[in-house]
Design a protein around this motif. Structure first.
Motif, PDB file in Angstrom:
ATOM      1  N   PRO A 116       0.860  -1.166   0.066  1.00  0.00           N
ATOM      2  CA  PRO A 116       0.080   0.044  -0.020  1.00  0.00           C
ATOM      3  C   PRO A 116       0.668   1.258  -0.051  1.00  0.00           C
ATOM      4  O   PRO A 116       1.883   1.342   0.455  1.00  0.00           O
ATOM      5  CB  PRO A 116      -0.684   0.081   1.226  1.00  0.00           C
ATOM      6  N   ARG A 170      -4.264   0.771  -3.418  1.00  0.00           N
ATOM      7  CA  ARG A 170      -4.052   0.667  -1.900  1.00  0.00           C
ATOM      8  C   ARG A 170      -3.352   1.483  -1.310  1.00  0.00           C
ATOM      9  O   ARG A 170      -2.237   1.687  -1.975  1.00  0.00           O
ATOM     10  CB  ARG A 170      -3.397  -0.997  -2.035  1.00  0.00           C
ATOM     11  N   ASP A 211      -2.306   3.083   2.424  1.00  0.00           N
ATOM     12  CA  ASP A 211      -2.173   2.688   3.784  1.00  0.00           C
ATOM     13  C   ASP A 211      -3.380   3.646   4.571  1.00  0.00           C
ATOM     14  O   ASP A 211      -3.528   4.565   4.521  1.00  0.00           O
ATOM     15  CB  ASP A 211      -0.878   3.229   4.316  1.00  0.00           C
TER      16      ASP A 211
END
Length: 174
Positions: free
Chosen positions: A115, A159, A161
């Motif tokens: 991510p 993606r 975090d």
């Protein structure tokens, strides 16, 4: 086809409202130009070519935005317009497209199996921030905000975090 039909209906309405005045012919010219650009970028120019030159296109639009700040025409209380020869337009409208293209290019060239974190997204934030900063002064908060929203909406497809999202969301709320 639906877009074409709606455009024709709009042109007929404008013609009847202006009795074929200069507004109609100006809009007809713009619709024709838009149609040519639609086919040019939709079928003639390969997307890989646009991707390859995305950063150059970004630089050109930034130069146009800087030019507007120096010599742009003031219309409707905002300094947004630029005239080059007989062409008159708003580079901030091009900036909307460029923010989408440069964001796509960024994620294409900076692929990650993990991510993305804030430190990974700083270059992109700087590029979109520059566009925002160059559009904002003429006062054009709406257009500048749209450029940011376009880039941010592309984050929904990668993606990121969660911690980074919470940090950015908190800063945004402040």
């Amino acid at each position: 086809i639906l877009f074409g039909v709606l455009s024709l209906i709009a042109l007929f309405n404008l013609y009847s409202a202006t009795v074929g005045g200069p507004q109609f012919y100006s809009q007809l010219k713009n619709a024709g130009l838009g149609l040519v650009l639609f086919f040019l970028f939709g079928w003639v120019i390969p997307p890989r070519l646009i991707n390859q030159y995305a950063y150059w296109i970004y630089a050109i639009v930034c130069i146009l935005l800087m030019t507007v700040l120096v010599v742009g025409d003031i219309r409707g209380g905002s300094q947004r317009w630029i005239e080059i020869g007989s062409f008159s337009g708003q580079p901030s409208e091009l900036a909307k497209l460029v923010s989408a293209v440069v964001t796509a290019r960024f994620f294409y060239t900076n692929r990650s199996v993990h991510p993305y974190r804030l430190r990974d997204l700083w270059p992109l934030a700087a590029m979109v921030g520059l566009i925002f900063g160059l559009i904002m002064p003429p006062p054009a908060l709406g257009t500048a905000g749209v450029c940011v929203i376009i880039a941010a909406s592309q984050l929904l497809f990668i993606r990121v975090d969660r911690r980074s999202l919470y940090i950015v969301g908190g800063i945004g709320l402040l």
